[in-house]
Write an enzyme that holds these catalytic residues in place. Structure first.
Site, mmCIF file in Angstrom:
data_model
loop_
_atom_site.group_PDB
_atom_site.id
_atom_site.type_symbol
_atom_site.label_atom_id
_atom_site.label_comp_id
_atom_site.label_asym_id
_atom_site.label_seq_id
_atom_site.Cartn_x
_atom_site.Cartn_y
_atom_site.Cartn_z
ATOM 1 N N GLU A 163 0.862 -1.173 0.000
ATOM 2 C CA GLU A 163 0.000 0.000 0.000
ATOM 3 C C GLU A 163 0.904 1.232 0.000
ATOM 4 O O GLU A 163 1.968 1.226 0.631
ATOM 5 C CB GLU A 163 -0.876 -0.002 1.261
ATOM 6 C CG GLU A 163 -2.045 -0.966 1.221
ATOM 7 C CD GLU A 163 -3.182 -0.468 0.328
ATOM 8 O OE1 GLU A 163 -3.116 0.675 -0.165
ATOM 9 O OE2 GLU A 163 -4.124 -1.241 0.116
ATOM 10 N N GLU A 199 -17.541 -0.853 -10.484
ATOM 11 C CA GLU A 199 -16.809 -1.745 -9.589
ATOM 12 C C GLU A 199 -17.688 -2.794 -8.954
ATOM 13 O O GLU A 199 -17.242 -3.886 -8.612
ATOM 14 C CB GLU A 199 -16.246 -0.918 -8.413
ATOM 15 C CG GLU A 199 -15.119 -0.018 -8.719
ATOM 16 C CD GLU A 199 -14.616 0.600 -7.408
ATOM 17 O OE1 GLU A 199 -13.631 0.078 -6.864
ATOM 18 O OE2 GLU A 199 -15.225 1.596 -6.945
ATOM 19 N N ARG A 204 -18.427 -2.475 1.035
ATOM 20 C CA ARG A 204 -17.245 -3.001 0.334
ATOM 21 C C ARG A 204 -17.723 -3.868 -0.832
ATOM 22 O O ARG A 204 -18.866 -4.322 -0.857
ATOM 23 C CB ARG A 204 -16.399 -3.861 1.293
ATOM 24 C CG ARG A 204 -15.948 -3.162 2.575
ATOM 25 C CD ARG A 204 -14.726 -2.302 2.364
ATOM 26 N NE ARG A 204 -13.596 -3.004 1.779
ATOM 27 C CZ ARG A 204 -12.619 -3.597 2.479
ATOM 28 N NH1 ARG A 204 -12.650 -3.571 3.802
ATOM 29 N NH2 ARG A 204 -11.610 -4.206 1.870
ATOM 30 N N LEU A 205 -16.829 -4.136 -1.750
ATOM 31 C CA LEU A 205 -17.186 -5.009 -2.882
ATOM 32 C C LEU A 205 -17.217 -6.462 -2.403
ATOM 33 O O LEU A 205 -16.564 -6.830 -1.425
ATOM 34 C CB LEU A 205 -16.167 -4.836 -4.007
ATOM 35 C CG LEU A 205 -16.037 -3.398 -4.540
ATOM 36 C CD1 LEU A 205 -14.995 -3.350 -5.660
ATOM 37 C CD2 LEU A 205 -17.379 -2.867 -5.037
ATOM 38 N N TRP A 225 -16.037 -10.010 -3.118
ATOM 39 C CA TRP A 225 -14.868 -10.470 -3.877
ATOM 40 C C TRP A 225 -15.091 -11.875 -4.429
ATOM 41 O O TRP A 225 -14.415 -12.829 -4.059
ATOM 42 C CB TRP A 225 -13.623 -10.389 -3.005
ATOM 43 C CG TRP A 225 -13.241 -8.984 -2.639
ATOM 44 C CD1 TRP A 225 -13.987 -7.843 -2.788
ATOM 45 C CD2 TRP A 225 -12.002 -8.553 -2.079
ATOM 46 N NE1 TRP A 225 -13.309 -6.744 -2.346
ATOM 47 C CE2 TRP A 225 -12.083 -7.143 -1.899
ATOM 48 C CE3 TRP A 225 -10.832 -9.203 -1.709
ATOM 49 C CZ2 TRP A 225 -11.027 -6.392 -1.364
ATOM 50 C CZ3 TRP A 225 -9.786 -8.457 -1.169
ATOM 51 C CH2 TRP A 225 -9.886 -7.067 -1.008
ATOM 52 N N ASP A 228 -7.329 -4.858 -9.590
ATOM 53 C CA ASP A 228 -6.884 -4.229 -8.349
ATOM 54 C C ASP A 228 -5.882 -5.120 -7.608
ATOM 55 O O ASP A 228 -5.710 -6.292 -7.922
ATOM 56 C CB ASP A 228 -8.108 -3.961 -7.471
ATOM 57 C CG ASP A 228 -7.872 -2.816 -6.473
ATOM 58 O OD1 ASP A 228 -6.801 -2.195 -6.520
ATOM 59 O OD2 ASP A 228 -8.780 -2.557 -5.661
ATOM 60 N N GLU A 234 -0.252 -6.120 -4.773
ATOM 61 C CA GLU A 234 0.864 -5.768 -3.871
ATOM 62 C C GLU A 234 0.699 -6.375 -2.485
ATOM 63 O O GLU A 234 1.434 -6.047 -1.572
ATOM 64 C CB GLU A 234 1.019 -4.247 -3.764
ATOM 65 C CG GLU A 234 -0.136 -3.500 -3.129
ATOM 66 C CD GLU A 234 -1.350 -3.479 -4.014
ATOM 67 O OE1 GLU A 234 -2.198 -4.384 -3.836
ATOM 68 O OE2 GLU A 234 -1.468 -2.606 -4.882
ATOM 69 N N ARG A 265 -2.675 -0.695 -10.369
ATOM 70 C CA ARG A 265 -1.855 0.221 -9.577
ATOM 71 C C ARG A 265 -0.542 -0.458 -9.170
ATOM 72 O O ARG A 265 0.475 0.186 -9.003
ATOM 73 C CB ARG A 265 -2.596 0.684 -8.323
ATOM 74 C CG ARG A 265 -2.964 -0.434 -7.380
ATOM 75 C CD ARG A 265 -3.713 0.066 -6.134
ATOM 76 N NE ARG A 265 -3.761 -0.986 -5.126
ATOM 77 C CZ ARG A 265 -4.320 -0.876 -3.944
ATOM 78 N NH1 ARG A 265 -4.903 0.254 -3.578
ATOM 79 N NH2 ARG A 265 -4.327 -1.877 -3.092
ATOM 80 N N ASP A 303 -4.451 5.180 -4.974
ATOM 81 C CA ASP A 303 -5.498 5.759 -4.127
ATOM 82 C C ASP A 303 -5.084 7.075 -3.489
ATOM 83 O O ASP A 303 -4.938 7.172 -2.262
ATOM 84 C CB ASP A 303 -5.847 4.766 -3.017
ATOM 85 C CG ASP A 303 -6.363 3.438 -3.573
ATOM 86 O OD1 ASP A 303 -6.729 3.387 -4.762
ATOM 87 O OD2 ASP A 303 -6.401 2.469 -2.798
ATOM 88 N N HIS A 336 -13.883 8.638 -10.216
ATOM 89 C CA HIS A 336 -14.063 7.653 -9.145
ATOM 90 C C HIS A 336 -14.944 8.308 -8.084
ATOM 91 O O HIS A 336 -14.756 9.480 -7.757
ATOM 92 C CB HIS A 336 -12.705 7.252 -8.554
ATOM 93 C CG HIS A 336 -12.740 5.965 -7.789
ATOM 94 N ND1 HIS A 336 -13.641 5.713 -6.776
ATOM 95 C CD2 HIS A 336 -11.997 4.829 -7.908
ATOM 96 C CE1 HIS A 336 -13.438 4.487 -6.304
ATOM 97 N NE2 HIS A 336 -12.455 3.923 -6.973
#
Lengths: 634, 634
Positions: B104, B240, B253-254, B256, B358, B361, B408, B425, B490
């Site tokens: 992040e 999204e 939240r999404l 997943w 998305d 990382e 990202r 972000d 966004h």
């Protein structure tokens, strides 16, 4: 350095094990010759000397270019270590590393608090768990040995590894000593013998609380009258502003020119006389700097008594809207001058019975000193030099048993010169890393280093970014202070924004009551002070010092034994009406205020109103009659 | 690791120079044998291969126990360095060190800000200047060479020394390459050839702004209608939430689990068809995790496609009130499954023209992977594996010129797979280290690494601790985005607390206007995209790329050349009505909106109302007629 706060960074070029060892008996001991490999030049030569109770490693020579030193001392899983000077956050040092560099201790000292964050952002002063005015490259192990590294270089002791303690020094230490003892009591006595002992506290200390007042003579006299009217036992007035003040955008600061300033204290000489007739002493303030606009700066400069900038100019240090010269205590003539002209003539001759000997941790590392030693190497030694100047002045005046001084800064050897530590500038709160409880950790860790006498500012000192003290904090701190060697109040850095005893009748009455508790307990305290002076046993002791076999004692850093017979567990949270304390096993304990008896080896909860801090005495104590008298309400 | 933020600490046991070198010609190059001293065992064997434009060091063998590697590259005083992936705070890396570990990027990224402090305290997420989703152990020097260290180990490149750059790697890199070129343009082309190039962006991108909407089908359709009614040029809806959402205490939240969720999008298949008839694409969202309560988790688990915990159990990662499995992309069968079952069947077959890919990382370092490589070593490679899965799925479906995705996260080699970066972000503000201007630094640094196409969330993303975006920020960001390869809005992480174009008529009209500016500029942009795809020249370029001889260009990180002929200097402060920009010397510049002409080699100030971001074109540009048309008010 920025106003006593340091950013310290290292670039490590190489770090190489000296794996190849040759040992030769050389009469004085074993000569150890260390190389990286067989064909290498000698990198380091040491002598290992066997002592009765341990060993001493002496450095003989090091190859050019070696400027870092790492030594590992074998460790065990369950081992604990303590010490490293006066530590504010952690008594047991295991699991962390401790940079050892005398500095400001930080404001907040906890990156998660608002005060710390703002102190970092605005003043670069937030600090962290290891920052202290008094670091010392000495630790005590639960395996009943102490290890002292004789050096003034920056060091970092790392207790994070399971198998070893790693001692890093930014230079070659002259000696490393490891000495063991059969008991912790004996170990602390030996540490005291190693570093030096303190004289007994002057008798007047036992007369009551030292009132910190800093608004001129009239205010001091008026507040003393109020205190006495409140039936407060007062031993002394401590007036920081005896030498005057200056106004800055940060508020009122002291005028750093060490002599009686008549504007603020029109008849100080007479006042001191009168106070003494009432049995009240007068204490002042001094530090090792001289402001450029003062009386003494030109004199010191003309004589060459000030540190220079390397180009032959006097080095001046910015302390926030005023500049000062740094008295060069590596110059014996400067020491003599400071002792004779300032301490003896201006302070002792005037009748001061003591003072705060402030600072000592601020020697800038870019000044040039008369002894030719790099200021980086003198920096850690500075508190000791400063203590020595003060102690010698008093001794030369023949007043060691009458006058005292208190310091926050320290380093190895300060024990021999500084008669009384004060815990520095806590925040005016109960926070974990900068509040009331840190004072206990400070007393315990410095006590194990052979500093027998410790105390703190009642109510804390640092009030900033909206953090102000309330009556509760002041009263809880007072409760604790009655069970420390010296009771002393402080108005804080922002007197008008923080609770003062003289602004609040309940607080005044409470302080008066606890001052009487302190006075009634004095016979016992005197016995502890004698023990401290003769054997270096600290008045405030970790529980395990007398209860080695009770494993539960080892992790406690918010309680202390006050001598062998009292146990003190200060309330260090807001809003509490009761408090729990651990009582060591093997003896019976009596709650001082209620007389209730508890077998040891358990945690007990007692009522804890203001004025009745959780204190217990050993049931079998010969001091029981005194303790009963102490607890008598009046 | 705590939710993608890492605490990284090292204990340095020893660091030794390998001073003893033997060189032997071995046919393939020079074999270098390195020892600490003559009699030492071989510590490291390397081969030095001469290239046409530089050298390559290949590692042949290392002694057991060597797990750190330091290499110094000679430096010069005035030298600048850039790169190390996508850097958000500093384009010129000189004077700082850069830990290289995908993570992040931090919220606030500046210890002096309230948002950073609170992010640290509450979420351990504040970050610092070097944190980035996309690090890369590659730098470009102003001496016109690039240096690439081929490794996935944690690394830390230190550019603080005057005489050398020190490259630290926590393992032995397979190769180190240094290659030079006569010009920066040529150098970037070579970097692109080294790491791989991106395909052209799909043609539909040029149709206008991609609208980020995430409140279900009806909302998306309604907002598209509003946009079109506003005469907005819309290329796509990016939803999204196409796979559903879940409610947590942190907000919505999404969900997943990567398939169309009919509850939120009742007739998504038809909607996508209808959109396409209007010339509007539909984009979704995917990441490399599968929530344990989703449809795909049991299937992936049964097939052994998820990383395990070393005890044979599926490793689950807490993402904040829900747990997920980690698809193990070191297992070729898992990649095939993810491509076939998820990306092709659920996404491409449904008609998605792209998505945010998305994360990447977050590979936890304590999981066990099917290829047997330590997760610490796979961690940095993970973004590349993730990009490759996405790119291959699209390629296998024959849709490389039609569908795209944006990431990202990145690392060396992501260039060959990720067709479009997005800057991550940012905070919804103008702050120095996490606001609008960081997007420019990100585009410039990643561009030099051979990532030709970059864009960002219009208006930023992260709104937390009272930090919310206002209309000004959204409009300034829109102004900049019209001069980037892709315009995309966004709603932010807290849609209802932050300004949206559809809640504010002025903002909507402004977005519409800038979307038309973007469309009118498309012919020029297409030429840049072609250059990017064929030669790896980034669309957004540092000024010195075309003005090597103008020393003033090298320090600028808040302006960019948009291709060779446009210069863009986005307004990145609040409350401004004008803005100053540096114009490189040697050519004449024309202010896009006023037509005013300025000789280069000076800083000029121009009016900068909303809708007229400071943009200049070269007076001699063959694109002048288009630029004049672009600037025409409508």
């Amino acid at each position: 350095m920025y106003r006593g706060n340091f950013d310290i960074e290292d670039y490590l070029e190489s770090r190489e094990a000296l794996r190849h060892l040759t040992v030769v008996e050389d009469g004085a001991g074993l000569k150890l010759t260390l190389r990286r490999y067989a064909e290498d030049d000698v990198q380091l030569a040491l002598r290992l000397v066997e002592l009765e109770d341990g060993i001493r490693l002496e450095s003989l020579s090091a190859a050019e270019g070696i400027n870092r030193f790492w030594l590992r001392v074998a460790a065990q899983d369950e081992e604990r270590v303590w010490g490293c000077g006066e530590q504010m956050s952690y008594f047991d040092l295991r699991g962390r590393h401790f940079p050892l560099w005398t500095s400001e201790p930080g404001v907040g000292r906890d990156k998660s608090t608002y005060v710390t964050w703002q102190s970092d952002v605005v003043n670069r002063a937030g600090g962290d768990y290891y920052h202290t005015n008094y670091p010392q490259p000495t630790f005590v192990s639960s395996r009943r040995y102490f290890c002292d590294v004789e050096t003034t270089h920056y060091a970092d002791f790392d207790f994070r590894s399971a198998d070893f303690h790693e001692l890093q020094v930014w230079g070659i230490p002259s000696t490393v000593v490891l000495r063991s003892a059969p008991t912790f009591i004996q170990l602390v006595e030996n540490i005291g013998a190693h570093f030096g002992r303190q004289p007994k506290l002057p008798e007047w200390v036992y007369n009551g609380v030292i009132l910190g007042l800093k608004r001129g003579q009239a205010h001091a006299e008026a507040k003393l009258a109020e205190a006495l009217a409140n039936n407060m036992a007062v031993s002394a007035l401590w007036c920081e502003d005896w030498a005057g003040v200056r106004e800055t955008s940060f508020g009122t600061r002291l005028f750093w020119d060490w002599r009686w300033q008549a504007e603020r204290y029109p008849s100080l000489d007479k006042m001191i006389d009168e106070l003494r007739h009432q049995g009240v002493q007068f204490l002042g303030y001094v530090n090792p700097y001289l402001c450029v606009d003062g009386h003494f700066f030109p004199e010191a400069q003309a004589q060459g008594y000030l540190a220079t900038d390397g180009q032959g100019q006097t080095a001046v240090v910015d302390f926030g809207e005023f500049d000062c010269g740094v008295v060069d205590f590596t110059n014996p003539a400067a020491c003599t001058w400071f002792k004779d002209v300032i301490i003896k003539r201006q302070m002792l001759d005037l009748g001061l019975s003591g003072w705060m000997a402030d600072f000592g941790e601020y020697l800038p590392i870019d000044v040039t000193l008369s002894n030719g030693v790099c200021a980086k190497q003198e920096h850690n030694r500075w508190p000791v030099r400063w203590a020595q100047v003060n102690a010698e002045a008093i001794a030369e005046a023949g007043l060691t048993d009458k006058a005292t001084f208190f310091m926050r800064a320290g380093y190895s050897g300060v024990q021999a010169h500084c008669p009384l530590l004060w815990a520095g500038d806590q925040s005016v709160d109960f926070t974990r890393h900068d509040g009331l409880a840190t004072v206990i950790c400070a007393a315990l860790s410095s006590g194990l280093m052979g500093n027998a006498f410790h105390h703190s500012d009642i109510g804390g000192y640092t009030s900033i970014f909206g953090n102000t003290r309330d009556a509760e904090l002041f009263m809880r701190w007072t409760d604790m202070a009655a069970f420390t060697p010296v009771m002393r109040t402080h108005e804080s850095n922002r007197p008008t924004e923080n609770v003062q005893w003289f602004d609040d009748a309940e607080v005044a009455a409470h302080l008066a009551r606890m001052s009487r508790v302190y006075v009634r307990l004095a016979p016992y305290l005197k016995s502890l002070v004698a023990e401290g002076s003769e054997r270096s046993l600290p008045v405030q002791r970790p529980l395990f010092l007398h209860f080695e076999d009770d494993a539960a004692c080892y992790a406690i850093q918010d309680q202390y034994l006050y001598g062998p017979d009292l146990l003190v567990a200060p309330v260090h949270e807001a809003g509490r009406s009761d408090w729990s304390a651990y009582l060591p096993e093997g003896v019976e304990w009596v709650h001082l205020w209620s007389g209730e008896r508890y077998p040891g080896g358990q945690r007990v909860t007692v009522a804890a109103p203001y004025g009745e801090p959780p204190v217990f005495y050993r049931a079998e104590s010969t001091w029981e009659p005194l303790f009963i008298e102490v607890a008598d309400q009046d």
